[in-house]
Design an enzyme around this catalytic site. Structure first.
Site, mmCIF file in Angstrom:
data_model
loop_
_atom_site.group_PDB
_atom_site.id
_atom_site.type_symbol
_atom_site.label_atom_id
_atom_site.label_comp_id
_atom_site.label_asym_id
_atom_site.label_seq_id
_atom_site.Cartn_x
_atom_site.Cartn_y
_atom_site.Cartn_z
ATOM 1 N N LYS A 110 26.681 39.374 59.070
ATOM 2 C CA LYS A 110 26.809 40.762 59.550
ATOM 3 C C LYS A 110 26.388 40.833 61.024
ATOM 4 O O LYS A 110 27.048 41.496 61.819
ATOM 5 C CB LYS A 110 25.933 41.706 58.709
ATOM 6 C CG LYS A 110 26.326 41.736 57.226
ATOM 7 C CD LYS A 110 27.044 43.010 56.872
ATOM 8 C CE LYS A 110 27.785 42.989 55.542
ATOM 9 N NZ LYS A 110 27.096 42.563 54.357
ATOM 10 N N LYS A 189 43.045 33.844 48.110
ATOM 11 C CA LYS A 189 42.152 34.418 47.101
ATOM 12 C C LYS A 189 42.354 35.942 47.064
ATOM 13 O O LYS A 189 42.405 36.585 48.115
ATOM 14 C CB LYS A 189 40.708 34.103 47.509
ATOM 15 C CG LYS A 189 39.694 34.728 46.590
ATOM 16 C CD LYS A 189 38.272 34.468 47.051
ATOM 17 C CE LYS A 189 37.316 35.047 46.048
ATOM 18 N NZ LYS A 189 36.299 35.892 46.428
ATOM 19 N N LYS A 192 39.741 42.525 48.035
ATOM 20 C CA LYS A 192 39.963 43.821 48.693
ATOM 21 C C LYS A 192 40.121 43.658 50.196
ATOM 22 O O LYS A 192 40.929 44.309 50.812
ATOM 23 C CB LYS A 192 38.752 44.729 48.450
ATOM 24 C CG LYS A 192 38.925 45.660 47.294
ATOM 25 C CD LYS A 192 37.919 46.786 47.316
ATOM 26 C CE LYS A 192 36.478 46.311 47.241
ATOM 27 N NZ LYS A 192 36.141 45.609 46.005
HETATM 28 P P1 ADP Z 1 36.356 41.508 46.817
HETATM 29 O O1 ADP Z 1 36.563 40.117 47.381
HETATM 30 O O2 ADP Z 1 37.635 42.124 46.381
HETATM 31 O O3 ADP Z 1 35.531 42.402 47.729
HETATM 32 P P2 ADP Z 1 33.917 41.258 45.335
HETATM 33 O O4 ADP Z 1 33.354 40.353 46.387
HETATM 34 O O5 ADP Z 1 33.396 42.655 45.240
HETATM 35 O O6 ADP Z 1 35.510 41.304 45.508
HETATM 36 O O7 ADP Z 1 33.802 40.523 43.943
HETATM 37 C C1 ADP Z 1 33.149 41.009 42.802
HETATM 38 C C2 ADP Z 1 33.145 39.911 41.759
HETATM 39 O O8 ADP Z 1 34.476 39.506 41.428
HETATM 40 C C3 ADP Z 1 32.432 38.642 42.232
HETATM 41 O O9 ADP Z 1 31.671 38.146 41.159
HETATM 42 C C4 ADP Z 1 33.530 37.681 42.575
HETATM 43 O O10 ADP Z 1 33.135 36.342 42.348
HETATM 44 C C5 ADP Z 1 34.652 38.102 41.628
HETATM 45 N N1 ADP Z 1 35.966 37.891 42.291
HETATM 46 C C6 ADP Z 1 36.458 38.617 43.317
HETATM 47 N N2 ADP Z 1 37.686 38.179 43.681
HETATM 48 C C7 ADP Z 1 37.966 37.125 42.876
HETATM 49 C C8 ADP Z 1 39.099 36.228 42.747
HETATM 50 N N3 ADP Z 1 40.164 36.344 43.521
HETATM 51 N N4 ADP Z 1 39.042 35.273 41.796
HETATM 52 C C9 ADP Z 1 37.956 35.151 40.991
HETATM 53 N N5 ADP Z 1 36.869 35.954 41.058
HETATM 54 C C10 ADP Z 1 36.861 36.934 41.980
#
Ligand code: ADP
Ligand code: TRP
Length: 321
Positions: A110, A189, A192
């Site tokens: 950050k 991957k 969001k």
């Molecule tokens: P984002 O990347 O969309 O912001 P988060 O970081 O909030 O998602 O992820 C929340 C949970 O979902 C975490 O435990 C993360 O490991 C899992 N997760 C997020 N995206 C994936 C993905 N593409 N494949 C597998 N697990 C994921």
């Protein structure tokens, strides 16, 4: 075994979240004691809009209940309803060297990205340590990005125990290597932040629109196609059983169908898969008071579980006088 997890209330859930973290936790409920809370204090490091945070907290609760959080088996609450966490957070602060927090990747990232940092962002790992240590879990299931935070919790617990005796249970994390990284519509991957998601509870039309945008190879309709590296297949296989996977592979190998056909099939598969969850979500959305009641009961259960540890900590530190 007691498993503990914190859920950031961050908005619309996607199928990467589902297969990467939600489904493994829901499945684990049968054989384990799950402690899961909505980390609304943590969310304040990024959300400074009261209405938005309250709304996202209820949305996360509604979504997790709809997706199978079983509050007869598991303890499910909102972090801010168990204030003992804040008490432990403060006590642990005295056992947290500043250098330990300065080395945290998420904080350093950050800073490197030029965010205006503040104390909550800096001390976030101490609050997370309190979340964990208050409930003495056996395992904290984490994604790779959270490993360092659990290591910081370990360091803090060891320092505390060195001073006051064997009180805090030294936490152990587990990264589930069997959990696949779900690809997004562009093959990266799903996340969001990359705007490449397929949401669990999206409107049907929007979901289809997203699925139609999945990047695929350009091959003539009549020709056989590769399924191994196809984003459509790699997403579809998460939802299919072995026979259904083989059937889809055969459709790829045979030729005569284009990726457009496979996308329509995928859209149907996803829509059907989430149907019962969607119905439960509609129910809970119409009964938000029931959701609040469930969270309230969860908080009582969590508070009870927290008492033993907080009493011991108060005694040891002299806060109880
Ligand atoms: P984002 O990347 O969309 O912001 P988060 O970081 O909030 O998602 O992820 C929340 C949970 O979902 C975490 O435990 C993360 O490991 C899992 N997760 C997020 N995206 C994936 C993905 N593409 N494949 C597998 N697990 C994921
Ligand atoms: N920091 C975690 C995340 O961003 C959420 C969280 C807060 C957590 N407290 C926790 C996870 C305690 C596990 C244990 O996803």
């Amino acid at each position: 075994m007691r498993l503990l997890t914190g859920i950031q209330p961050s908005g619309d859930l996607h199928i990467g979240n589902y297969f990467g973290s939600i489904k493994p936790m829901i499945d684990a409920q049968d054989e384990n004691e799950i402690f899961a809370f909505i980390a609304n204090y943590h969310a304040m490091t990024t959300i400074n809009d009261g209405e938005k945070l309250a709304h996202l907290t209820m949305q996360a609760a509604t979504d997790f209940l709809a997706l199978g959080m079983d509050t007869d088996k598991s303890t499910f609450w909102v972090q801010s309803d168990v204030k003992e966490t804040l008490e432990l957070y403060w006590i642990l602060s005295s056992f947290t060297p500043t250098g330990l927090l300065e080395r945290a990747h998420s904080y350093k990232d950050k800073v490197a990205h030029g965010f205006a940092t503040n104390h909550s962002l800096f001390s976030y790992p101490v609050l997370m340590a309190a979340d964990i240590l208050l409930f003495s879990p056996d395992i904290i299931p984490v994604g790779k990005d959270q490993i360092q935070h659990v290591e910081i919790a370990r360091d803090i617990a060891i320092k505390f125990n060195n001073r006051y005796g064997d009180i805090l249970k030294i936490p152990t994390y587990k990264v589930d290597e069997n959990v696949a990284t779900v690809p997004g519509i562009d093959g990266q991957k799903m996340s969001k932040s990359y705007n490449n998601t397929i949401n669990i509870f999206g409107e049907q039309k929007l979901q289809l629109k997203k699925i139609k945008k999945i990047i695929t190879q350009d091959i003539a309709l009549e020709k056989p196609k590769e399924y191994e590296n196809c984003n459509v297949y790699n997403i579809a296989k998460l939802f299919l059983n072995e026979q259904e996977c083989l059937d889809l592979q055969n459709r790829y190998k045979k030729g005569g169908e284009g990726h457009g056909h496979f996308k329509l099939y995928l859209a149907d598969v996803i829509w059907e898969y989430y149907k019962p969850f969607r119905e439960r979500k509609i129910y809970y959305q119409a009964h938000q008071d029931e959701v609040r009641d469930i969270l309230h009961v969860g908080a009582i259960k969590a508070k009870e579980a927290a008492q033993e540890m907080i009493q011991k900590v108060r005694q040891a530190t002299g806060i109880a006088y």
